[in-house]
Design an enzyme around this catalytic site. Sequence first.
Site, mmCIF file in Angstrom:
data_model
loop_
_atom_site.group_PDB
_atom_site.id
_atom_site.type_symbol
_atom_site.label_atom_id
_atom_site.label_comp_id
_atom_site.label_asym_id
_atom_site.label_seq_id
_atom_site.Cartn_x
_atom_site.Cartn_y
_atom_site.Cartn_z
ATOM 1 N N GLU A 192 -4.261 7.488 0.923
ATOM 2 C CA GLU A 192 -4.859 6.915 2.130
ATOM 3 C C GLU A 192 -3.841 6.654 3.219
ATOM 4 O O GLU A 192 -4.121 6.827 4.400
ATOM 5 C CB GLU A 192 -5.563 5.596 1.777
ATOM 6 C CG GLU A 192 -6.111 4.871 3.005
ATOM 7 C CD GLU A 192 -6.727 3.527 2.675
ATOM 8 O OE1 GLU A 192 -7.327 2.936 3.587
ATOM 9 O OE2 GLU A 192 -6.613 3.074 1.527
ATOM 10 N N ASP A 250 -7.174 -0.776 -2.756
ATOM 11 C CA ASP A 250 -8.504 -0.797 -2.146
ATOM 12 C C ASP A 250 -8.911 -2.257 -1.971
ATOM 13 O O ASP A 250 -8.651 -3.091 -2.833
ATOM 14 C CB ASP A 250 -9.508 -0.072 -3.038
ATOM 15 C CG ASP A 250 -10.868 0.081 -2.369
ATOM 16 O OD1 ASP A 250 -10.907 0.621 -1.252
ATOM 17 O OD2 ASP A 250 -11.865 -0.363 -2.956
ATOM 18 N N ASP A 283 0.829 -1.211 0.000
ATOM 19 C CA ASP A 283 0.000 0.000 0.000
ATOM 20 C C ASP A 283 0.859 1.256 0.000
ATOM 21 O O ASP A 283 0.705 2.150 -0.829
ATOM 22 C CB ASP A 283 -0.873 0.039 1.268
ATOM 23 C CG ASP A 283 -2.184 -0.701 1.125
ATOM 24 O OD1 ASP A 283 -2.998 -0.289 0.300
ATOM 25 O OD2 ASP A 283 -2.382 -1.677 1.857
ATOM 26 N N ASP A 306 -5.844 5.707 -3.798
ATOM 27 C CA ASP A 306 -6.038 4.554 -2.918
ATOM 28 C C ASP A 306 -5.171 3.447 -3.507
ATOM 29 O O ASP A 306 -5.529 2.834 -4.511
ATOM 30 C CB ASP A 306 -7.506 4.114 -2.865
ATOM 31 C CG ASP A 306 -7.746 3.100 -1.741
ATOM 32 O OD1 ASP A 306 -6.762 2.479 -1.276
ATOM 33 O OD2 ASP A 306 -8.904 2.910 -1.341
ATOM 34 N N ASP A 338 -11.373 6.799 -2.141
ATOM 35 C CA ASP A 338 -12.215 5.716 -2.656
ATOM 36 C C ASP A 338 -13.032 6.137 -3.870
ATOM 37 O O ASP A 338 -13.357 5.304 -4.730
ATOM 38 C CB ASP A 338 -13.203 5.241 -1.586
ATOM 39 C CG ASP A 338 -12.540 4.535 -0.426
ATOM 40 O OD1 ASP A 338 -11.759 3.594 -0.673
ATOM 41 O OD2 ASP A 338 -12.807 4.912 0.731
ATOM 42 N N THR A 376 -7.925 -4.048 0.928
ATOM 43 C CA THR A 376 -6.669 -4.630 1.420
ATOM 44 C C THR A 376 -6.888 -5.993 2.063
ATOM 45 O O THR A 376 -6.067 -6.899 1.895
ATOM 46 C CB THR A 376 -5.997 -3.672 2.428
ATOM 47 O OG1 THR A 376 -5.913 -2.373 1.868
ATOM 48 C CG2 THR A 376 -4.603 -4.162 2.776
#
Length: 372
Positions: A82, A161, A57, A158, A304, A163
């Site tokens: 994020e 997304d 991420d 993101d 998102d 995760t």
Amino acid sequence: MTENINLLRVLINCAEKAANIARVCRSNEDLLALLVQEKTGAEANQRFEHDFKTLADVLIQETIRHEVGKLFPEMREAILGEESTHFTNKLGQEIVIAVGDTAVETAAGLEAVLDGHTKAAEALAAEVHRNVDYDSTLENIPDLPETLDYSNLGVWIDPIDATAEYISGDSIFTDFPGITSTGLDCVTVLIGVYERDSGVPIIGIVSQPFGQKLKENVYSSSLNWGVCLPTLKSHNCKSDSSERRANRKIGIFSTSEKAEILQHFLDLNYELAFSAGAGHKALKVICNEADIYLLSKGSTFRWDTCGPQAILRALGGDVLDYVASIKQQLPVPINYIDKSESDADWKRNSNGLIAVRDLAILNEILNKFAEN
């Protein structure tokens, strides 16, 4: 420097580089186990008992920030995501993830997180610095207007997304064509560009790193993009629903959606599909595999929705503020105008959302909700 550089192509290639990193991290279970770190406190999504962040991420987010910031320096300070860049290794050392100018520099930082796993750090750094030209595999990517003011553009990322789906990897399929309930298919990389003064999203990328399974544990990407500007509307999204029955109405929801919300849709003769990942659910609307994605809770964030909303706008649809749209009985788009960091909830879509590709379907839905 930006005169001969197409931002859309840059973002498409960034999304594919992100997908490569995600696949490399996911391909080795031992490496994946090293990468996972549970989110706590303010970083955690309160909808879930457990929330996770992975090095993938953070690394993806910082790779995109580095790539775009290098080519478009006037945008650098407005590239947001994020994830926190702080990561704690198994020795309890907190390390800030940063992309260096060379693969050697990036690998050195990653090795500290990976507690001496040199080969893994070098493999990830190689993906970060690899030249990617995924845009050359796609057709009809437009030139952007010369008048585009890059200093007025912000980016929401993101990096991965869904995760939890990325970590578990387990897949459960639904009876609806193209819609997966859980699993790697629900994982998306989301990149959205918006105008900072108006808050309107104008460029969106939604990539599925595991969109096409080539063979066991080998995947390639599926990628959708869209541009919506006053002088340019363009996208690469399919436009028909031939796989769906005539007059079949499908709504897609989170499994945590309120029962009374779902009943409203049943009353309107909608079939109900349930799936993980806000980006994945929005993608099902983008791809015309669902008519509407509605979330009554304020559990999604700007990262998102910004990318999917830009694509839906290019298609003639939008992502709307759920509460405001019902109250006003008209479509009220979610807006990304810059707000003060002192507002603790400024990143959250606090009023829920409604994502549609065809705004015409909203009338009966808004009327139904107004009756109750």
